[in-house]
Design a protein around this motif. Structure first.
Motif, PDB file in Angstrom:
ATOM      1  N   GLU A   1      28.313  22.558  20.098  1.00 23.10           N
ATOM      2  CA  GLU A   1      29.484  22.068  20.824  1.00 23.10           C
ATOM      3  C   GLU A   1      30.773  22.641  20.234  1.00 23.10           C
ATOM      4  N   VAL A   2      30.865  22.653  18.914  1.00 23.64           N
ATOM      5  CA  VAL A   2      32.068  23.170  18.255  1.00 23.64           C
ATOM      6  C   VAL A   2      32.243  24.654  18.551  1.00 23.64           C
ATOM      7  N   LEU A   3      31.162  25.407  18.423  1.00 21.08           N
ATOM      8  CA  LEU A   3      31.258  26.851  18.649  1.00 21.08           C
ATOM      9  C   LEU A   3      31.537  27.159  20.121  1.00 21.08           C
ATOM     10  N   ALA A   4      30.977  26.364  21.027  1.00 18.43           N
ATOM     11  CA  ALA A   4      31.254  26.564  22.454  1.00 18.43           C
ATOM     12  C   ALA A   4      32.732  26.355  22.749  1.00 18.43           C
ATOM     13  N   LEU A   5      33.332  25.337  22.140  1.00 19.00           N
ATOM     14  CA  LEU A   5      34.767  25.101  22.330  1.00 19.00           C
ATOM     15  C   LEU A   5      35.593  26.280  21.818  1.00 19.00           C
ATOM     16  N   LEU A   6      35.205  26.811  20.667  1.00 15.90           N
ATOM     17  CA  LEU A   6      35.924  27.953  20.107  1.00 15.90           C
ATOM     18  C   LEU A   6      35.806  29.184  21.009  1.00 15.90           C
ATOM     19  N   LEU A   7      34.613  29.446  21.484  1.00 20.31           N
ATOM     20  CA  LEU A   7      34.395  30.630  22.315  1.00 20.31           C
ATOM     21  C   LEU A   7      35.110  30.507  23.661  1.00 20.31           C
ATOM     22  N   LYS A   8      35.091  29.318  24.249  1.00 21.59           N
ATOM     23  CA  LYS A   8      35.780  29.126  25.519  1.00 21.59           C
ATOM     24  C   LYS A   8      37.292  29.290  25.354  1.00 21.59           C
ATOM     25  N   ALA A   9      37.827  28.758  24.260  1.00 22.70           N
ATOM     26  CA  ALA A   9      39.262  28.914  24.008  1.00 22.70           C
ATOM     27  C   ALA A   9      39.616  30.375  23.758  1.00 22.70           C
ATOM     28  N   GLN A  10      38.703  31.091  23.118  1.00 21.26           N
ATOM     29  CA  GLN A  10      38.959  32.492  22.803  1.00 21.26           C
ATOM     30  C   GLN A  10      38.928  33.366  24.054  1.00 21.26           C
ATOM     31  N   THR A  11      38.068  33.014  25.002  1.00 24.06           N
ATOM     32  CA  THR A  11      37.920  33.838  26.207  1.00 24.06           C
ATOM     33  C   THR A  11      38.831  33.380  27.339  1.00 24.06           C
ATOM     34  N   ARG A  12      39.557  32.285  27.152  1.00 20.59           N
ATOM     35  CA  ARG A  12      40.472  31.807  28.187  1.00 20.59           C
ATOM     36  C   ARG A  12      41.605  32.808  28.370  1.00 20.59           C
ATOM     37  N   PRO A  13      42.005  33.063  29.621  1.00 18.49           N
ATOM     38  CA  PRO A  13      43.099  34.018  29.862  1.00 18.49           C
ATOM     39  C   PRO A  13      44.348  33.658  29.058  1.00 18.49           C
ATOM     40  N   GLY A  14      44.902  34.611  28.375  1.00 17.81           N
ATOM     41  CA  GLY A  14      46.063  34.358  27.537  1.00 17.81           C
ATOM     42  C   GLY A  14      45.674  33.970  26.134  1.00 17.81           C
ATOM     43  N   GLY A  15      44.432  33.467  25.974  1.00 10.93           N
ATOM     44  CA  GLY A  15      43.952  33.083  24.657  1.00 10.93           C
ATOM     45  C   GLY A  15      44.739  31.939  24.054  1.00 10.93           C
ATOM     46  N   ALA A  16      44.491  31.693  22.809  1.00  9.80           N
ATOM     47  CA  ALA A  16      45.196  30.640  22.087  1.00  9.80           C
ATOM     48  C   ALA A  16      45.601  31.170  20.726  1.00  9.80           C
TER      49      ALA A  16
ATOM     50  N   GLU B   1      32.288  23.852   8.337  1.00 13.77           N
ATOM     51  CA  GLU B   1      33.304  24.612   7.629  1.00 13.77           C
ATOM     52  C   GLU B   1      32.925  26.090   7.556  1.00 13.77           C
ATOM     53  N   ALA B   2      31.639  26.360   7.314  1.00  9.39           N
ATOM     54  CA  ALA B   2      31.197  27.745   7.193  1.00  9.39           C
ATOM     55  C   ALA B   2      31.321  28.483   8.517  1.00  9.39           C
ATOM     56  N   VAL B   3      30.892  27.854   9.600  1.00  9.50           N
ATOM     57  CA  VAL B   3      30.928  28.512  10.910  1.00  9.50           C
ATOM     58  C   VAL B   3      32.364  28.729  11.368  1.00  9.50           C
ATOM     59  N   VAL B   4      33.212  27.712  11.219  1.00 11.04           N
ATOM     60  CA  VAL B   4      34.602  27.849  11.645  1.00 11.04           C
ATOM     61  C   VAL B   4      35.310  28.926  10.826  1.00 11.04           C
ATOM     62  N   THR B   5      35.061  28.948   9.526  1.00  9.81           N
ATOM     63  CA  THR B   5      35.685  29.969   8.684  1.00  9.81           C
ATOM     64  C   THR B   5      35.224  31.367   9.082  1.00  9.81           C
ATOM     65  N   ALA B   6      33.913  31.524   9.305  1.00 14.42           N
ATOM     66  CA  ALA B   6      33.389  32.838   9.697  1.00 14.42           C
ATOM     67  C   ALA B   6      33.932  33.267  11.054  1.00 14.42           C
ATOM     68  N   PHE B   7      34.125  32.309  11.954  1.00 13.91           N
ATOM     69  CA  PHE B   7      34.635  32.629  13.289  1.00 13.91           C
ATOM     70  C   PHE B   7      36.032  33.232  13.198  1.00 13.91           C
ATOM     71  N   PHE B   8      36.878  32.674  12.362  1.00 18.82           N
ATOM     72  CA  PHE B   8      38.269  33.132  12.293  1.00 18.82           C
ATOM     73  C   PHE B   8      38.458  34.320  11.355  1.00 18.82           C
ATOM     74  N   THR B   9      37.616  34.439  10.337  1.00 17.50           N
ATOM     75  CA  THR B   9      37.772  35.558   9.407  1.00 17.50           C
ATOM     76  C   THR B   9      36.932  36.757   9.802  1.00 17.50           C
ATOM     77  N   GLY B  10      35.997  36.542  10.766  1.00 20.28           N
ATOM     78  CA  GLY B  10      35.107  37.633  11.134  1.00 20.28           C
ATOM     79  C   GLY B  10      34.065  37.921  10.072  1.00 20.28           C
ATOM     80  N   ALA B  11      33.864  36.986   9.165  1.00 23.90           N
ATOM     81  CA  ALA B  11      32.898  37.163   8.065  1.00 23.90           C
ATOM     82  C   ALA B  11      33.126  38.506   7.375  1.00 23.90           C
ATOM     83  N   ALA B  12      34.394  38.748   7.059  1.00 22.75           N
ATOM     84  CA  ALA B  12      34.785  40.063   6.548  1.00 22.75           C
ATOM     85  C   ALA B  12      34.054  40.449   5.272  1.00 22.75           C
ATOM     86  N   ALA B  13      33.679  39.465   4.468  1.00 22.52           N
ATOM     87  CA  ALA B  13      33.061  39.781   3.180  1.00 22.52           C
ATOM     88  C   ALA B  13      31.605  40.199   3.307  1.00 22.52           C
ATOM     89  N   GLU B  14      30.981  40.009   4.461  1.00 27.05           N
ATOM     90  CA  GLU B  14      29.558  40.276   4.565  1.00 27.05           C
ATOM     91  C   GLU B  14      29.169  41.044   5.822  1.00 27.05           C
TER      92      GLU B  14
END
Length: 240
Positions: free
Chosen positions: A87-102, A207-220
């Motif tokens: 549910e959390v990840l679906a909310l993030l993805l929908k907000a990310q793909t919404r026109p104009g974004g957030a 916390e891990a999923v939300v952090t990876a979503f916004f940072t792009g898991a840059a370290a790995e």
């Protein structure tokens, strides 16, 4: 009156009625507490099962797809799925793909608010359970002290003609309340500890999923996204 009532009880409740008859009002209160604790434990188990608090596989797969650039596939993986992380990840993805974004900062702050609400819901009714676990043995000790006072008062009144068997009987009945209190407290404390562990694990995963979503898991991202986001969880976290 209690004996007449016990005759009308089902057979499986007769030991409880005998226990109350021997232990008195203190044991009766403890029995009520045990029934309340049992109901709360069953309610919490049902809540955890329905909320999907421990279902992480789909959210991890969707996160991997998103980080690989397949936002549509990631959204399809978690849309309509039961489970807090989905549910959390679906909310993030929908907000990310919404026109104009957030705005990423506002989106992250708001998803943290949602995650905190879900964690708070999982923690509901744990305080009453913890209160029962702490109060039951104290109430038993209180009953034991009262019983010992009555036993020694009876011994004082009997003077030199005191019957040791009567005194011993009064003492074991007094100790019964402490035994009942411990019998309630031990399993309830274990249940509260288990629930706390599940909640902490769910919070760490959020916390891990939300952090990876916004940072792009840059370290790995040079390697394949691991099944467990231990590297991310070990890094700096924002309270969720």
């Amino acid at each position: 009156m209690l004996s007449e009532l016990s005759l009308s009880l089902p057979a499986f409740l007769l030991p409880v009625a005998d226990l109350i008859a021997q232990g008195g009002n203190v044991v009766a209160i403890q029995v009520v507490m045990s029934v309340v604790a049992l109901a709360l434990v069953f309610a919490k188990v049902l809540q955890f099962a329905l909320s999907g608090a421990s279902r992480y596989a789909r959210s991890r797969q969707a996160l991997g797809l998103y980080l690989d650039g397949d936002t549509t596939g990631a959204l399809a993986r978690v849309t309509g799925q039961k489970g807090m992380m989905s549910e959390v990840l679906a909310l993030l993805l929908k907000a990310q793909t919404r026109p104009g974004g957030a705005r990423p900062d506002l989106l992250r702050e708001d998803i943290e608010r949602i995650c905190m609400g879900k964690i708070a819901a999982l923690r509901s009714w744990l305080r009453p359970l913890d209160l029962i676990a702490q109060t039951a043995p104290l109430l038993g000790l209180f009953g034991t002290v009262l019983g010992m006072i009555e036993a020694f008062q009876a011994m004082q009144g009997a003077g030199a003609a005191v019957d040791p068997s009567v005194l011993a009987g009064g003492i074991w009945v007094a100790l019964l309340t402490t035994a009942v209190g411990l019998a309630i407290s031990i399993p309830v404390s274990a249940a509260v500890s288990w629930f706390d562990g599940r909640i902490e694990r769910t919070q760490q995963e959020m916390e891990a999923v939300v952090t990876a979503f916004f940072t792009g898991a840059a370290a790995e991202r040079a390697a394949v996204l691991p099944a467990h986001l231990d590297v991310i969880q070990g890094g700096s976290r924002h309270a969720v």
